[in-house]
Motif scaffolding. Structure first.
Motif, PDB file in Angstrom:
ATOM      1  N   ARG A 140       3.257  11.040  10.105  1.00  0.00           N
ATOM      2  CA  ARG A 140       3.529  10.772   8.694  1.00  0.00           C
ATOM      3  C   ARG A 140       2.258  10.658   7.847  1.00  0.00           C
ATOM      4  O   ARG A 140       1.206  10.254   8.331  1.00  0.00           O
ATOM      5  CB  ARG A 140       4.348   9.482   8.533  1.00  0.00           C
ATOM      6  CG  ARG A 140       5.740   9.585   9.131  1.00  0.00           C
ATOM      7  CD  ARG A 140       6.547   8.321   8.942  1.00  0.00           C
ATOM      8  NE  ARG A 140       7.873   8.445   9.547  1.00  0.00           N
ATOM      9  CZ  ARG A 140       8.917   8.994   8.927  1.00  0.00           C
ATOM     10  NH1 ARG A 140       8.800   9.428   7.690  1.00  0.00           N
ATOM     11  NH2 ARG A 140      10.079   9.100   9.546  1.00  0.00           N
ATOM     12  N   ARG A 141       2.430  11.007   6.578  1.00  0.00           N
ATOM     13  CA  ARG A 141       1.390  10.809   5.574  1.00  0.00           C
ATOM     14  C   ARG A 141       2.061  10.264   4.320  1.00  0.00           C
ATOM     15  O   ARG A 141       3.021  10.852   3.831  1.00  0.00           O
ATOM     16  CB  ARG A 141       0.655  12.116   5.274  1.00  0.00           C
ATOM     17  CG  ARG A 141      -0.513  11.938   4.292  1.00  0.00           C
ATOM     18  CD  ARG A 141      -1.166  13.255   3.919  1.00  0.00           C
ATOM     19  NE  ARG A 141      -1.516  14.018   5.095  1.00  0.00           N
ATOM     20  CZ  ARG A 141      -1.028  15.219   5.374  1.00  0.00           C
ATOM     21  NH1 ARG A 141      -0.156  15.793   4.563  1.00  0.00           N
ATOM     22  NH2 ARG A 141      -1.396  15.848   6.471  1.00  0.00           N
ATOM     23  N   HIS A 142       1.565   9.128   3.817  1.00  0.00           N
ATOM     24  CA  HIS A 142       2.148   8.455   2.650  1.00  0.00           C
ATOM     25  C   HIS A 142       3.644   8.214   2.857  1.00  0.00           C
ATOM     26  O   HIS A 142       4.453   8.330   1.935  1.00  0.00           O
ATOM     27  CB  HIS A 142       1.931   9.283   1.380  1.00  0.00           C
ATOM     28  CG  HIS A 142       0.494   9.626   1.126  1.00  0.00           C
ATOM     29  ND1 HIS A 142      -0.518   8.690   1.153  1.00  0.00           N
ATOM     30  CD2 HIS A 142      -0.104  10.822   0.858  1.00  0.00           C
ATOM     31  CE1 HIS A 142      -1.676   9.276   0.901  1.00  0.00           C
ATOM     32  NE2 HIS A 142      -1.455  10.574   0.734  1.00  0.00           N
ATOM     33  N   GLY A 143       3.980   7.890   4.096  1.00  0.00           N
ATOM     34  CA  GLY A 143       5.357   7.544   4.419  1.00  0.00           C
ATOM     35  C   GLY A 143       6.279   8.709   4.664  1.00  0.00           C
ATOM     36  O   GLY A 143       7.424   8.523   5.072  1.00  0.00           O
ATOM     37  N   LYS A 144       5.809   9.920   4.427  1.00  0.00           N
ATOM     38  CA  LYS A 144       6.654  11.096   4.587  1.00  0.00           C
ATOM     39  C   LYS A 144       6.278  11.875   5.847  1.00  0.00           C
ATOM     40  O   LYS A 144       5.105  11.992   6.195  1.00  0.00           O
ATOM     41  CB  LYS A 144       6.526  12.011   3.366  1.00  0.00           C
ATOM     42  CG  LYS A 144       7.031  11.380   2.080  1.00  0.00           C
ATOM     43  CD  LYS A 144       6.924  12.353   0.917  1.00  0.00           C
ATOM     44  CE  LYS A 144       7.449  11.745  -0.372  1.00  0.00           C
ATOM     45  NZ  LYS A 144       7.343  12.697  -1.523  1.00  0.00           N
ATOM     46  N   THR A 178      -5.798  12.707   6.324  1.00  0.00           N
ATOM     47  CA  THR A 178      -5.540  11.366   6.854  1.00  0.00           C
ATOM     48  C   THR A 178      -4.048  11.074   7.001  1.00  0.00           C
ATOM     49  O   THR A 178      -3.253  11.298   6.084  1.00  0.00           O
ATOM     50  CB  THR A 178      -6.165  10.304   5.935  1.00  0.00           C
ATOM     51  OG1 THR A 178      -7.562  10.559   5.806  1.00  0.00           O
ATOM     52  CG2 THR A 178      -5.964   8.912   6.513  1.00  0.00           C
ATOM     53  N   ASP A 180      -0.790   8.355   8.346  1.00  0.00           N
ATOM     54  CA  ASP A 180      -0.440   6.939   8.352  1.00  0.00           C
ATOM     55  C   ASP A 180      -0.625   6.327   9.742  1.00  0.00           C
ATOM     56  O   ASP A 180      -0.757   5.107   9.865  1.00  0.00           O
ATOM     57  CB  ASP A 180       1.020   6.737   7.932  1.00  0.00           C
ATOM     58  CG  ASP A 180       1.266   7.133   6.482  1.00  0.00           C
ATOM     59  OD1 ASP A 180       0.280   7.325   5.741  1.00  0.00           O
ATOM     60  OD2 ASP A 180       2.449   7.261   6.106  1.00  0.00           O
TER      61      ASP A 180
END
Length: 218
Positions: A140-144, A178, A180
């Protein structure tokens, strides 16, 4: 005179062929790098091959064959691990995905970066396997959820892939922006190689060698 010239030309031709067949720095040639297996979005062909190699240390690499950063990663992993490890208990599964436009014809040039006899190459033409794998490892990235590509993983000898999603790896590295996930580090070929060798060192000296070699093109 004609016979002499003909013989000379033939000799030079054979010398040229022999020279072209040699690999630089004495490295072993890759095992049929253009040979690959078609992989469906559910990863069933990979699942079967992965489970057949149970008892070995297994690398699962997800890359686009035209991604420059992915290719750099392949070259690094090759230099730090694959080209110097002939142990058949190390099996490498590479899933090529068309994330940025890669095609099946790009597989051979990408695979030519690798020097190891225990490679298994797959082509996921549908592009859905990356989503399945991302879900399995919660990438995930930014919650997605993000698509899994340019992802580099190591599995221990006891890992088993059931009927559903792939199992979580012992180590996951990547070359993505980057994430999560704090445990998923940016790829370092030397760190990746060290982790794989540490697992190999723990295997029984006489464990049965798993099936090896590139899978046939279906």
């Amino acid at each position: 005179m004609r016979t002499f010239v003909t013989g000379l030309v033939l000799a030079l031709t054979l010398i040229g062929i022999a020279g072209c067949s040699e690999r630089s720095e004495g490295r072993p040639a890759p095992a049929s790098p253009a040979s690959y297996t078609m992989l469906d979005d559910g990863g069933q062909q990979l699942r079967l091959a992965f489970n057949r190699s149970m008892g070995s240390v297994r690398l699962v690499l997800l890359v686009d064959p035209t991604c420059a950063v992915c290719l750099r990663g392949l070259a690094d992993v090759n230099a730090d691990l694959l080209a110097t490890t002939a142990d058949p208990r190390l099996q490498t599964f590479i899933v090529f995905e068309p994330v940025i436009g890669g095609k099946a014809s790009d597989i051979a040039p990408a695979a030519s970066l690798l020097r190891n006899a225990h490679l298994h190459l797959f082509w996921n033409a549908g592009g859905g396997f990356g989503h399945l794998y991302a879900t399995a490892v919660d990438l995930r990235r930014h919650g997605k959820l993000v698509n899994a590509w340019d992802v580099w993983t190591i599995y221990g000898p006891g890992a088993t892939w059931g009927d559903a999603a792939p199992p979580r790896p012992a180590l996951l590295m990547h070359q993505l922006p980057t994430l999560d996930n704090p445990g998923y580090r940016y790829l370092d070929g030397k760190v990746f190689a060290q982790a794989a060798r540490a697992m190999l060192a723990k295997l029984p000296a006489r464990s049965a060698a798993p099936r090896s070699g590139s899978a046939a093109h279906e």
